[in-house]
Motif scaffolding. Structure first.
Motif, mmCIF file in Angstrom:
data_model
loop_
_atom_site.group_PDB
_atom_site.id
_atom_site.type_symbol
_atom_site.label_atom_id
_atom_site.label_comp_id
_atom_site.label_asym_id
_atom_site.label_seq_id
_atom_site.Cartn_x
_atom_site.Cartn_y
_atom_site.Cartn_z
ATOM 1 N N ASP A 69 -3.558 -31.935 5.202
ATOM 2 C CA ASP A 69 -3.981 -32.588 3.962
ATOM 3 C C ASP A 69 -2.941 -32.398 2.854
ATOM 4 O OD1 ASP A 69 -5.542 -33.830 1.997
ATOM 5 O OD2 ASP A 69 -6.657 -31.990 1.564
ATOM 6 N N LEU A 70 -1.769 -33.013 3.027
ATOM 7 C CA LEU A 70 -0.714 -32.898 2.018
ATOM 8 C C LEU A 70 -1.140 -33.493 0.681
ATOM 9 C CD1 LEU A 70 2.636 -33.683 3.888
ATOM 10 C CD2 LEU A 70 2.024 -31.565 2.714
ATOM 11 N N VAL A 71 -1.787 -34.641 0.718
ATOM 12 C CA VAL A 71 -2.170 -35.313 -0.523
ATOM 13 C C VAL A 71 -3.176 -34.484 -1.319
ATOM 14 C CG1 VAL A 71 -3.291 -37.346 -1.511
ATOM 15 C CG2 VAL A 71 -1.676 -37.621 0.366
ATOM 16 N N GLY A 72 -4.119 -33.879 -0.628
ATOM 17 C CA GLY A 72 -5.152 -33.091 -1.307
ATOM 18 C C GLY A 72 -4.828 -31.621 -1.426
ATOM 19 N N PHE A 73 -3.601 -31.229 -1.052
ATOM 20 C CA PHE A 73 -3.155 -29.841 -1.117
ATOM 21 C C PHE A 73 -4.091 -28.926 -0.317
ATOM 22 C CE2 PHE A 73 -2.048 -25.785 -3.328
ATOM 23 C CZ PHE A 73 -0.681 -25.817 -3.107
ATOM 24 N N GLY A 74 -4.682 -29.465 0.740
ATOM 25 C CA GLY A 74 -5.523 -28.655 1.612
ATOM 26 C C GLY A 74 -6.829 -28.216 0.998
ATOM 27 N N ARG A 75 -7.224 -28.858 -0.107
ATOM 28 C CA ARG A 75 -8.438 -28.437 -0.798
ATOM 29 C C ARG A 75 -9.621 -29.371 -0.549
ATOM 30 N NH1 ARG A 75 -5.509 -26.437 -6.424
ATOM 31 N NH2 ARG A 75 -4.926 -24.382 -5.636
ATOM 32 N N ARG A 76 -9.470 -30.320 0.383
ATOM 33 C CA ARG A 76 -10.562 -31.228 0.716
ATOM 34 C C ARG A 76 -11.179 -30.819 2.056
ATOM 35 N NH1 ARG A 76 -7.584 -36.991 -0.388
ATOM 36 N NH2 ARG A 76 -6.138 -36.097 1.133
ATOM 37 N N ASN A 77 -12.496 -30.780 2.094
ATOM 38 C CA ASN A 77 -13.188 -30.426 3.329
ATOM 39 C C ASN A 77 -12.936 -31.481 4.400
ATOM 40 O OD1 ASN A 77 -14.415 -28.082 2.293
ATOM 41 N ND2 ASN A 77 -16.033 -29.290 1.350
ATOM 42 N N MET A 78 -12.729 -31.038 5.632
ATOM 43 C CA MET A 78 -12.480 -31.953 6.736
ATOM 44 C C MET A 78 -13.315 -31.549 7.943
ATOM 45 S SD MET A 78 -8.323 -32.472 6.374
ATOM 46 C CE MET A 78 -8.312 -34.022 7.274
ATOM 47 N N ASP A 79 -13.976 -32.520 8.553
ATOM 48 C CA ASP A 79 -14.803 -32.268 9.734
ATOM 49 C C ASP A 79 -13.954 -32.568 10.965
ATOM 50 O OD1 ASP A 79 -16.870 -31.742 11.432
ATOM 51 O OD2 ASP A 79 -17.864 -33.673 11.145
ATOM 52 N N ILE A 80 -13.160 -31.592 11.384
ATOM 53 C CA ILE A 80 -12.219 -31.765 12.484
ATOM 54 C C ILE A 80 -12.809 -31.218 13.780
ATOM 55 C CG2 ILE A 80 -9.919 -31.129 13.330
ATOM 56 C CD1 ILE A 80 -8.940 -31.016 10.518
ATOM 57 N N ALA A 81 -12.604 -31.935 14.865
ATOM 58 C CA ALA A 81 -13.082 -31.482 16.174
ATOM 59 C C ALA A 81 -12.464 -30.119 16.489
ATOM 60 C CB ALA A 81 -12.702 -32.491 17.248
ATOM 61 N N SER A 82 -13.200 -29.300 17.197
ATOM 62 C CA SER A 82 -12.766 -27.933 17.472
ATOM 63 C C SER A 82 -11.429 -27.861 18.196
ATOM 64 C CB SER A 82 -13.833 -27.205 18.285
ATOM 65 O OG SER A 82 -15.026 -27.070 17.552
ATOM 66 N N ASP A 83 -11.250 -28.679 19.244
ATOM 67 C CA ASP A 83 -9.999 -28.610 20.002
ATOM 68 C C ASP A 83 -8.814 -29.068 19.152
ATOM 69 O OD1 ASP A 83 -10.804 -31.277 19.938
ATOM 70 O OD2 ASP A 83 -10.329 -31.671 22.042
ATOM 71 N N GLU A 84 -9.058 -30.029 18.261
ATOM 72 C CA GLU A 84 -7.992 -30.497 17.380
ATOM 73 C C GLU A 84 -7.621 -29.431 16.358
ATOM 74 O OE1 GLU A 84 -7.141 -34.136 14.169
ATOM 75 O OE2 GLU A 84 -8.888 -34.204 15.502
ATOM 76 N N LEU A 85 -8.626 -28.752 15.799
ATOM 77 C CA LEU A 85 -8.363 -27.703 14.818
ATOM 78 C C LEU A 85 -7.628 -26.532 15.464
ATOM 79 C CD1 LEU A 85 -8.627 -26.608 11.980
ATOM 80 C CD2 LEU A 85 -10.965 -25.887 12.519
ATOM 81 N N THR A 86 -8.019 -26.173 16.671
ATOM 82 C CA THR A 86 -7.319 -25.106 17.401
ATOM 83 C C THR A 86 -5.854 -25.477 17.606
ATOM 84 O OG1 THR A 86 -9.318 -24.380 18.561
ATOM 85 C CG2 THR A 86 -7.203 -23.831 19.581
ATOM 86 N N ALA A 87 -5.604 -26.723 18.010
ATOM 87 C CA ALA A 87 -4.229 -27.180 18.218
ATOM 88 C C ALA A 87 -3.445 -27.179 16.907
ATOM 89 C CB ALA A 87 -4.232 -28.577 18.839
ATOM 90 N N ASP A 88 -4.107 -27.557 15.810
ATOM 91 C CA ASP A 88 -3.449 -27.546 14.498
ATOM 92 C C ASP A 88 -2.983 -26.141 14.122
ATOM 93 O OD1 ASP A 88 -3.781 -30.248 14.123
ATOM 94 O OD2 ASP A 88 -5.483 -30.072 12.740
ATOM 95 N N VAL A 89 -3.830 -25.156 14.403
ATOM 96 C CA VAL A 89 -3.479 -23.761 14.096
ATOM 97 C C VAL A 89 -2.298 -23.315 14.960
ATOM 98 C CG1 VAL A 89 -4.270 -21.355 14.227
ATOM 99 C CG2 VAL A 89 -5.770 -23.130 13.272
ATOM 100 N N ILE A 90 -2.347 -23.638 16.248
ATOM 101 C CA ILE A 90 -1.252 -23.290 17.158
ATOM 102 C C ILE A 90 0.053 -23.921 16.695
ATOM 103 C CG2 ILE A 90 -0.375 -23.592 19.511
ATOM 104 C CD1 ILE A 90 -3.315 -23.474 20.457
ATOM 105 N N TYR A 91 -0.007 -25.176 16.313
ATOM 106 C CA TYR A 91 1.177 -25.924 15.862
ATOM 107 C C TYR A 91 1.795 -25.273 14.624
ATOM 108 C CZ TYR A 91 3.949 -30.050 14.506
ATOM 109 O OH TYR A 91 4.969 -30.913 14.172
#
Length: 256
Positions: A69-91
């Protein structure tokens, strides 16, 4: 007996020609740096510069993982699928580890940012997704989370070491939760007042809540925001007062 506390700050958030905070100055005040990983803020060159500066100051580096969330500076809530969020953290961990290695340092812990931090404090599904991401990369990386929140116990059950955190410039409710930024008095601006509250937190094990009640809060790290007005003066005042009272500022990584 002298006490020891970690002071951390969110850094590496500048993006190209756009500057956020004064990393060089705040790195002289803190013992741990939560460095952006490019998802909510931070360009590769800027992140690398901050990592090199942290190395030069002997400041411990952690990954400040976030929602994409570059535009929102990471301050907007997002309902992300679990496997996608896990991959985001790994990345994000992988990216910061590579830059840290190039800077001659290493990633020693994980602290989620903004809306992700607040969401996983109480949302078990997303919390588990983040925990799974950390475990997949390095089970030895501690997770920094809101003091008293369920994610700390959940992460411990999964085998992660956890670090309980408080925020220097934020007001608390009597139940130990943070006062929403949307409410009056949620953010504190008086450097002397903030420093005295942090001294009380360390020596008394709690703070006066916005309702006027003493609220127990056990912490191992205190976040000093580096991007707010007067941030440098506030961080300096906190460190000066703590050290004057015999409290050593040291990264929690070095306290074991």
């Amino acid at each position: 007996m002298a006490k020891t506390i970690d002071l951390n700050s969110d850094l590496g958030e500048s993006f190209g020609q756009w500057t956020m905070g004064d990393d060089a100055a705040i790195l002289k005040m803190v013992s741990s740096a939560n460095v952006a990983c490019g998802f909510h803020a931070g360009s590769p060159a800027g992140i690398l510069e901050t990592l090199k500066a942290a190395k030069a100051q002997g400041v411990t580096v952690g990954a400040h993982v976030a929602y994409p969330d570059l535009v929102g500076f990471g301050r907007r809530n997002m309902d992300i699928a679990s496997d996608e969020l896990t991959a985001d953290v790994i990345y994000q961990l992988g990216a910061l580890q590579g830059l840290a290695r190039a800077a001659g340092t290493q990633v020693r812990y994980v602290k989620p940012h903004g809306a992700l931090y607040n969401t996983i404090a109480y949302n078990e599904r997303q919390a588990l997704a983040v925990i799974d991401g950390i475990l997949a990369v390095d089970p030895q990386l501690p997770l920094v989370g809101l003091a008293g929140s369920p994610i700390l116990a959940l992460a411990q059950q999964k085998g992660l070491k956890t670090i309980a955190e408080a925020f220097a410039d934020r007001a608390y409710h009597a139940d130990g939760t943070l006062v929403s930024r949307r409410e009056a008095g949620a953010v504190l601006h008086d450097a002397q007042q903030v420093a005295e509250r942090m001294l009380q937190l360390i020596t008394s094990g709690g703070l006066k809540s916005i309702e006027g009640e003493f609220t127990p809060i056990q912490v191992e790290s205190i976040c000093v925001h580096g991007d707010s007005p007067g941030a440098i003066a506030m961080a300096s005042q906190i460190r000066t007062l703590l050290e004057a009272q015999g409290i050593t500022v040291r990264s929690f990584i070095l306290q074991a």
